[in-house]
Design an enzyme around this catalytic site. Structure first.
Site, PDB file in Angstrom:
ATOM      1  N   GLY A  91      38.003  27.401  75.023  1.00  0.00           N
ATOM      2  CA  GLY A  91      38.013  28.562  75.789  1.00  0.00           C
ATOM      3  C   GLY A  91      36.402  28.231  76.237  1.00  0.00           C
ATOM      4  CB  CYS A  92      33.086  29.500  76.070  1.00  0.00           C
ATOM      5  SG  CYS A  92      31.284  29.748  76.407  1.00  0.00           S
ATOM      6  CG  PHE A  93      31.478  24.083  74.599  1.00  0.00           C
ATOM      7  CD1 PHE A  93      30.061  25.218  74.893  1.00  0.00           C
ATOM      8  CD2 PHE A  93      31.436  23.053  74.899  1.00  0.00           C
ATOM      9  CE1 PHE A  93      28.994  25.249  75.957  1.00  0.00           C
ATOM     10  CE2 PHE A  93      30.478  22.542  76.097  1.00  0.00           C
ATOM     11  CZ  PHE A  93      29.788  23.358  76.849  1.00  0.00           C
ATOM     12  CD1 TRP A  94      26.899  27.361  74.301  1.00  0.00           C
ATOM     13  CD2 TRP A  94      27.249  29.586  75.426  1.00  0.00           C
ATOM     14  NE1 TRP A  94      26.834  27.180  75.642  1.00  0.00           N
ATOM     15  CE2 TRP A  94      26.539  28.373  76.047  1.00  0.00           C
ATOM     16  CE3 TRP A  94      27.377  30.287  75.666  1.00  0.00           C
ATOM     17  CZ2 TRP A  94      25.422  28.704  77.422  1.00  0.00           C
ATOM     18  CZ3 TRP A  94      26.520  31.184  77.211  1.00  0.00           C
ATOM     19  CH2 TRP A  94      25.789  29.609  77.595  1.00  0.00           C
ATOM     20  CG  HIS A  95      31.803  32.406  73.073  1.00  0.00           C
ATOM     21  ND1 HIS A  95      30.852  32.778  73.027  1.00  0.00           N
ATOM     22  CD2 HIS A  95      32.048  33.173  74.695  1.00  0.00           C
ATOM     23  CE1 HIS A  95      29.859  33.510  73.993  1.00  0.00           C
ATOM     24  NE2 HIS A  95      31.055  33.145  75.546  1.00  0.00           N
TER      25      HIS A  95
END
Length: 610
Positions: free
Chosen positions: A419-423
């Protein structure tokens, strides 16, 4: 005016009689004898057999192969008293009595038997004291055997007959059973009250898990090939190394004869021989090591205050020294004598890990990893936040410890997309054993993509996180299982930005070896079997130059923006916080139940923004 002479007379008149009478009260003699007190009363003393702690000693039930017990007398013994002591030991149940002490001129009298119970005559107490039992054998022997048969005899033998008090006066009780019990070491390891729930964690200031090891785990670790019998005697039984023998469990010699100058002192750290928790460093070794005046290894301070535990004695204990324990196992290390004298530690309880292995070094390799549980705590690797668990050691000690650990640490890499690499990055950094992470792009068709190109959907890249991890703390299978548990990898969700092979937020694993590829495929098959659904996760071998780091603003984004707790979690705690499926597999068929809010049931849709 009260003079010193008056004080001495008061001491001998009051204290000594109470002590001697208490010492001899209820002590049976080992042979039938009689004595006459100075009041002219003749008293018969009969032998007592079978009483626990009595001088007819409980030698235990031996096996058929075990020989009858043998005693050995140590130390200087006057010729006139030798036969008397030998007879006392034979009366106590010993088959033979060997002489292993020294003569008056210091010459050795005979060679000690390794299977003998070693005794030394202590004149001040009028007793034979057990120094050491045989290395192997099931027999038990008491710590003390009285030589004199009554209080009057003790007083006469020491020239104190004038101190014999009136027998009508009350006397204090001092049971020999209590003396024997007092002489036994009371272990602090494997105690149930010290052991916490396996899902909890007690993280040290250097990132090591200090949760107490259970009894069975300590025993199992002590039986490994790398732990010597001398190390076990010290760590588990509270024993002591012979003076001036400063050889560690893994064979490094710190005796004064081998260290000619401060420059010859090797750089490195000392870890516990059971469990390998770092305890001391060469930076903090006492100057007494080089002078040869110290009989044991001594240090001015530990490598971290919370890596050792100090046990203060009770007021009534005979031994008033402060005991030093390994904080994780609870095993005995030595004693602490205050800030001026520091820590006196048995070398056999430690393994030495040098910064650089010199030629001709035949020391044994360590059986356990010395890596920290939390690398981010160990490295003080926090962004935008000062954490209370960051190391507080001095720069020289910190540099030495880090260099030793980094020079021996194993490191593997894997690239994960969920998913979003931030999280994803934020969650993975809280796993044990994760050394470093890097947000980036992989799996696309164009070189060196940027965030705008990836979001456009034409480059074919997925947002991923490259994870560097220590396999001795978190193996690849466990890491991949955690990754599968943190998102929904099923084919039913693989559309749009999660579309298989093209989606920006797709489920994917990129590895750098065939071995890692097999591990990832096995984990995926296990997950399919658990969910009874087909997965969309792709597993591919990636060339090292086909991972592209994302822009700096995307690196550790949530860590910089969020004020949430950043500390490393245990695996169970991590799954409860980031695991999405109701049952999450962690490297085995066993599962844990993950709580899900009633208003958040979405058939496994990831909590993260995917």
């Amino acid at each position: 005016m009260m003079t010193v002479a008056h004080l001495c007379q008061l001491f001998y008149a009051i204290i000594i009689p109470f002590h001697i009478e208490g010492l001899m009260n209820n002590i049976p003699c080992t042979s039938r004898s009689s004595f006459t007190s100075r009041r002219g009363k003749k008293t018969d003393v009969k032998p007592v057999k079978g009483k626990p702690g009595a001088t007819y000693l409980q030698l235990g039930q031996a096996s058929d192969q075990e020989e009858e017990p043998v005693a050995c007398l140590e130390g200087y013994i006057p010729e006139g008293q030798r036969k008397e002591l030998e007879q006392l030991l034979r009366n106590a149940g010993y088959r033979d009595v060997l002489l292993g002490g020294e003569s008056e001129n210091g010459e050795q009298q005979s060679t000690l038997s390794p299977n003998a119970f070693r005794y030394r005559y202590i004149k001040a107490s009028g007793m034979l004291k057990l120094i050491e039992g045989p290395k192997n054998g099931s027999r038990e022997a008491p710590n003390y055997i009285p030589v004199q048969s009554g209080m009057e005899n003790v007083l006469v033998a020491n020239g104190w007959s004038f101190l014999d008090p009136d027998e009508s006066e009350p006397m204090s009780a001092f049971d020999l059973d209590a003396a024997n019990k007092e002489g036994q070491y009371k272990r602090k390891w494997g105690l149930e009250e010290e052991i916490r729930d396996g899902s909890s964690m007690n993280l040290s200031s250097l990132g090591y898990n200090l949760q107490r090891e259970p009894y069975d785990d300590v025993v199992e670790a002590s039986q490994s090939v790398g732990v010597t019998s001398q190390a076990k005697k010290i760590l588990l039984e509270g024993g002591t190394d012979p003076p001036h023998i400063k050889r560690t469990n893994n064979g490094h010699d710190f005796s004064s004869g081998t260290l000619q100058s401060e420059s010859s002192l090797p750089e490195g750290i000392f870890v516990c021989a059971i469990g390998s928790l770092p305890l001391f460093s060469s930076v903090d070794m006492s100057p007494l090591i080089l002078s040869g005046s110290g009989g044991w290894l001594s240090f001015t301070r530990p490598i971290a205050e919370d890596h050792v535990k100090l046990v203060h004695p009770n007021k009534l204990d005979l031994d008033q020294r402060i005991e030093v324990l390994d904080a994780r196992t609870g095993c005995h290390l030595g004693h602490f004598f205050g800030t001026s004298d520091g820590y006196c530690i048995n070398a056999s309880a430690l393994n030495f890990v040098p910064l650089e292995k010199v030629s001709g070094d035949n020391s044994k390799e360590l059986a356990d990893s010395i890596s920290p549980f939390s690398w981010r705590t160990f490295l003080g690797d926090y962004v935008g936040k000062t954490d209370s668990n960051t190391p507080t050691i001095t720069p020289s000690r910190e540099m030495l410890l880090r260099n030793v650990i980094l020079s021996r640490a194993e490191k593997e890499e894997i690239v994960l997309g969920a998913g979003c690499f931030w999280h994803v990055e934020f969650a993975l950094r809280r796993l044990p054993g994760v050394i470093d992470t890097k947000a980036g792009y992989a799996g696309g068709t164009i070189p060196d993509p940027n965030y705008k190109a990836v979001c456009g959907g034409k480059s074919g890249h997925a947002e991923v996180v490259k994870v560097s991890f220590d396999p001795t703390v978190c193996d690849a299978r466990k890491l991949i299982d955690c990754w599968l548990a943190m998102h929904d990898p099923t084919i039913v969700r693989a559309h749009g930005k999660r579309a298989r092979r093209t989606g920006q937020y797709r489920s994917c694993v990129f590895v750098f070896s065939e071995h890692m590829q097999r591990t990832a495929n096995e984990a995926a098959k296990s997950c399919e079997h658990q969910l009874e659904k087909e997965l969309s996760s792709e597993v591919e071998i990636l060339a090292t130059n086909n991972f592209w780091a994302a822009e700096e603003r995307h690196q550790r984004h949530d860590e910089r923006k969020q004020s949430a707790d950043l500390n490393t979690l245990s695996f169970d705690q991590w799954l409860l916080k980031y695991g999405r499926r109701n049952t999450s597999v962690l490297g085995s068929s066993e599962s844990i139940q993950v709580e899900v809010d009633d208003d958040d049931l979405d058939d496994g849709m990831a909590r993260m923004m995917i």
